[in-house]
Write a protein that holds these residues in place. Structure first.
Motif, PDB file in Angstrom:
ATOM      1  N   SER A  71       0.832  -1.200   0.000  1.00 57.92           N
ATOM      2  CA  SER A  71       0.000   0.000   0.000  1.00 57.92           C
ATOM      3  C   SER A  71       0.872   1.257   0.000  1.00 57.92           C
ATOM      4  O   SER A  71       0.580   2.229  -0.699  1.00 57.92           O
ATOM      5  CB  SER A  71      -0.913  -0.006   1.226  1.00 57.92           C
ATOM      6  OG  SER A  71      -1.667   1.177   1.304  1.00 57.92           O
ATOM      7  N   LYS A  72       1.962   1.248   0.762  1.00 60.56           N
ATOM      8  CA  LYS A  72       2.870   2.394   0.805  1.00 60.56           C
ATOM      9  C   LYS A  72       3.464   2.680  -0.566  1.00 60.56           C
ATOM     10  O   LYS A  72       3.479   3.823  -1.041  1.00 60.56           O
ATOM     11  CB  LYS A  72       4.009   2.135   1.795  1.00 60.56           C
ATOM     12  CG  LYS A  72       3.633   2.185   3.256  1.00 60.56           C
ATOM     13  CD  LYS A  72       4.857   1.882   4.097  1.00 60.56           C
ATOM     14  CE  LYS A  72       4.490   1.685   5.563  1.00 60.56           C
ATOM     15  NZ  LYS A  72       5.671   1.295   6.362  1.00 60.56           N
ATOM     16  N   ILE A  73       3.973   1.641  -1.206  1.00 64.68           N
ATOM     17  CA  ILE A  73       4.642   1.800  -2.501  1.00 64.68           C
ATOM     18  C   ILE A  73       3.679   2.359  -3.539  1.00 64.68           C
ATOM     19  O   ILE A  73       3.995   3.293  -4.281  1.00 64.68           O
ATOM     20  CB  ILE A  73       5.211   0.446  -2.972  1.00 64.68           C
ATOM     21  CG1 ILE A  73       6.309  -0.023  -2.006  1.00 64.68           C
ATOM     22  CG2 ILE A  73       5.754   0.558  -4.391  1.00 64.68           C
ATOM     23  CD1 ILE A  73       6.781  -1.441  -2.253  1.00 64.68           C
ATOM     24  N   SER A  74       2.473   1.799  -3.585  1.00 63.39           N
ATOM     25  CA  SER A  74       1.466   2.244  -4.545  1.00 63.39           C
ATOM     26  C   SER A  74       1.061   3.692  -4.295  1.00 63.39           C
ATOM     27  O   SER A  74       0.938   4.498  -5.225  1.00 63.39           O
ATOM     28  CB  SER A  74       0.238   1.333  -4.462  1.00 63.39           C
ATOM     29  OG  SER A  74      -0.806   1.813  -5.282  1.00 63.39           O
ATOM     30  N   ARG A  75       0.880   4.044  -3.020  1.00 64.13           N
ATOM     31  CA  ARG A  75       0.427   5.397  -2.679  1.00 64.13           C
ATOM     32  C   ARG A  75       1.501   6.439  -2.998  1.00 64.13           C
ATOM     33  O   ARG A  75       1.192   7.524  -3.482  1.00 64.13           O
ATOM     34  CB  ARG A  75       0.029   5.440  -1.206  1.00 64.13           C
ATOM     35  CG  ARG A  75      -0.710   6.695  -0.802  1.00 64.13           C
ATOM     36  CD  ARG A  75      -1.396   6.524   0.535  1.00 64.13           C
ATOM     37  NE  ARG A  75      -2.648   5.802   0.396  1.00 64.13           N
ATOM     38  CZ  ARG A  75      -2.812   4.519   0.690  1.00 64.13           C
ATOM     39  NH1 ARG A  75      -1.805   3.808   1.136  1.00 64.13           N
ATOM     40  NH2 ARG A  75      -3.983   3.927   0.546  1.00 64.13           N
ATOM     41  N   VAL A  76       2.767   6.118  -2.766  1.00 66.99           N
ATOM     42  CA  VAL A  76       3.865   7.037  -3.080  1.00 66.99           C
ATOM     43  C   VAL A  76       3.881   7.341  -4.579  1.00 66.99           C
ATOM     44  O   VAL A  76       4.048   8.490  -4.993  1.00 66.99           O
ATOM     45  CB  VAL A  76       5.222   6.448  -2.628  1.00 66.99           C
ATOM     46  CG1 VAL A  76       6.384   7.227  -3.241  1.00 66.99           C
ATOM     47  CG2 VAL A  76       5.336   6.472  -1.111  1.00 66.99           C
ATOM     48  N   LYS A  77       3.697   6.317  -5.396  1.00 68.49           N
ATOM     49  CA  LYS A  77       3.694   6.509  -6.848  1.00 68.49           C
ATOM     50  C   LYS A  77       2.540   7.398  -7.295  1.00 68.49           C
ATOM     51  O   LYS A  77       2.716   8.307  -8.114  1.00 68.49           O
ATOM     52  CB  LYS A  77       3.611   5.149  -7.556  1.00 68.49           C
ATOM     53  CG  LYS A  77       4.872   4.313  -7.444  1.00 68.49           C
ATOM     54  CD  LYS A  77       4.706   2.980  -8.169  1.00 68.49           C
ATOM     55  CE  LYS A  77       5.978   2.136  -8.078  1.00 68.49           C
ATOM     56  NZ  LYS A  77       5.807   0.816  -8.749  1.00 68.49           N
ATOM     57  N   GLU A  78       1.355   7.141  -6.766  1.00 69.96           N
ATOM     58  CA  GLU A  78       0.169   7.901  -7.189  1.00 69.96           C
ATOM     59  C   GLU A  78       0.261   9.364  -6.758  1.00 69.96           C
ATOM     60  O   GLU A  78      -0.087  10.268  -7.524  1.00 69.96           O
ATOM     61  CB  GLU A  78      -1.096   7.254  -6.623  1.00 69.96           C
ATOM     62  CG  GLU A  78      -1.391   5.895  -7.246  1.00 69.96           C
ATOM     63  CD  GLU A  78      -2.768   5.368  -6.870  1.00 69.96           C
ATOM     64  OE1 GLU A  78      -3.748   6.089  -7.095  1.00 69.96           O
ATOM     65  OE2 GLU A  78      -2.845   4.245  -6.341  1.00 69.96           O
ATOM     66  N   GLN A 118       1.464   7.341   4.234  1.00 75.42           N
ATOM     67  CA  GLN A 118       0.507   6.323   4.656  1.00 75.42           C
ATOM     68  C   GLN A 118      -0.405   6.861   5.747  1.00 75.42           C
ATOM     69  O   GLN A 118      -1.618   6.655   5.740  1.00 75.42           O
ATOM     70  CB  GLN A 118       1.271   5.089   5.146  1.00 75.42           C
ATOM     71  CG  GLN A 118       0.415   3.847   5.302  1.00 75.42           C
ATOM     72  CD  GLN A 118       0.191   3.146   3.978  1.00 75.42           C
ATOM     73  OE1 GLN A 118       0.034   3.789   2.936  1.00 75.42           O
ATOM     74  NE2 GLN A 118       0.169   1.840   3.987  1.00 75.42           N
ATOM     75  N   GLN A 119       0.186   7.575   6.691  1.00 79.38           N
ATOM     76  CA  GLN A 119      -0.586   8.160   7.779  1.00 79.38           C
ATOM     77  C   GLN A 119      -1.549   9.224   7.265  1.00 79.38           C
ATOM     78  O   GLN A 119      -2.682   9.349   7.763  1.00 79.38           O
ATOM     79  CB  GLN A 119       0.359   8.774   8.811  1.00 79.38           C
ATOM     80  CG  GLN A 119      -0.340   9.395  10.012  1.00 79.38           C
ATOM     81  CD  GLN A 119       0.637  10.012  10.995  1.00 79.38           C
ATOM     82  OE1 GLN A 119       1.828   9.726  10.954  1.00 79.38           O
ATOM     83  NE2 GLN A 119       0.135  10.855  11.875  1.00 79.38           N
ATOM     84  N   ALA A 120      -1.114   9.988   6.267  1.00 78.35           N
ATOM     85  CA  ALA A 120      -1.941  11.077   5.732  1.00 78.35           C
ATOM     86  C   ALA A 120      -3.237  10.574   5.102  1.00 78.35           C
ATOM     87  O   ALA A 120      -4.200  11.341   4.968  1.00 78.35           O
ATOM     88  CB  ALA A 120      -1.142  11.873   4.691  1.00 78.35           C
TER      89      ALA A 120
END
Length: 301
Positions: free
Chosen positions: A50-57, A73-75
């Protein structure tokens, strides 16, 4: 002296228990402790993906690449999400709210040297209110990144999308925007600010692009109720509000005149129904009434 009775399990029974335990191990059955460890490992694996995907988006949306993916992730974690997995976004939203206020205060101070503090305050408020920030979240699909367990949120966002289509420009009180959408914009801004070592320059560049179109003095909307009372005062029209919101969800505005010391209805000029919030119903009724009065005046001229 009575003899104490002792209970002994037959040897055959003990052997049978051992065989059953061996069979459980051969079948691959896991003890509760092992299953809990497997669940924890799965959660950790899911969290990392989830972290990796969210950073990219977020990089695609903002152009900013996070040094600490945990902040991002926290945000995007609501307090209703799995307890203990990750802290929620409230603290970051607190920081982001302050950053946005400072950004708009200093930016508008420089851009509009002739605006007095009262107008600067209204301009800043319009750019950081719940509707404005919720529109930003919807525009960039930030809500799709939010981790939560709120059953009603999907329906609320769907209703908000319909309202945005009906009122494409900032409405100043005509739309009931889900607050959580505004919260995730604030938390994202707060996360960028913290991750960039508290760099206002870095954060402000992102905010300018993220919040486009930014409301200017020329596009600053006036609340519908204010518009309505101003035109009635100017045209010497007596206005009365009929409030049946508790019973029907409706607010109605009427043009009245005095007849034998009583008020007689001349024209029903505006009505709106919205059971969710009274202030929304009132603003929509006021806008409807304002539009009807403008048409009436144009017809008379």
């Amino acid at each position: 002296m009575e003899e104490e009775n002792e209970t002994f399990l037959p040897l055959q029974h003990l052997r049978l228990e051992d065989e059953n335990n061996d069979q459980d191990q051969e079948d691959g059955s896991s003890s509760p402790d092992i299953r809990n460890e497997e669940d924890e490992l799965n959660d950790e694996h899911e969290e990392e993906n989830s972290k990796i995907s969210r950073v990219k988006e977020i990089h695609e949306i903002t152009g900013y690449e996070f040094h600490d993916p945990n902040l991002l992730q926290q945000a995007f974690t609501h307090h209703s999400y799995k307890e203990g997995i990750c802290p929620s976004f409230e603290r970051l939203a607190f920081v982001g709210d302050a950053v946005l206020d400072l950004f708009f205060a200093t930016d508008h101070y420089s851009l509009y040297p002739d605006l007095d503090p009262g107008k600067l305050t209204r301009l800043r408020a319009a750019n950081v209110d719940t509707e404005k920030l919720a529109r930003v979240a919807l525009k960039h699909h930030l809500h799709t990144l939010l981790r939560h367990d709120m059953f009603l949120l999907a329906a609320q966002i769907e209703e908000f999308e319909k309202a945005v289509n009906e009122y494409p420009v900032h409405s100043s009180g005509l739309i009931d925007a889900p607050k959580v959408l505004a919260d995730i914009v604030e938390s994202l801004v707060g996360a960028i600010y913290i991750d960039s070592d508290s760099s206002m320059d870095t954060t402000c560049k992102i905010v300018k692009n993220l919040l486009e179109p930014i409301i200017s003095p020329a596009s600053l909307p006036t609340q519908p109720v204010t518009l309505l009372y101003e035109i009635c005062q100017r045209e010497k029209l007596t206005l009365k509000m009929r409030d049946t919101w508790k019973e029907t969800g409706e607010i109605e505005f009427l043009i009245v005149k005095e007849e034998q010391e009583e008020l007689a209805v001349v024209n029903n000029v505006g009505r709106a129904k919205y059971s969710g919030k009274k202030v929304i119903a009132k603003n929509r009724a006021a806008l409807n009434a304002y539009s009807q009065i403008i048409q009436m005046l144009n017809h008379q001229s």
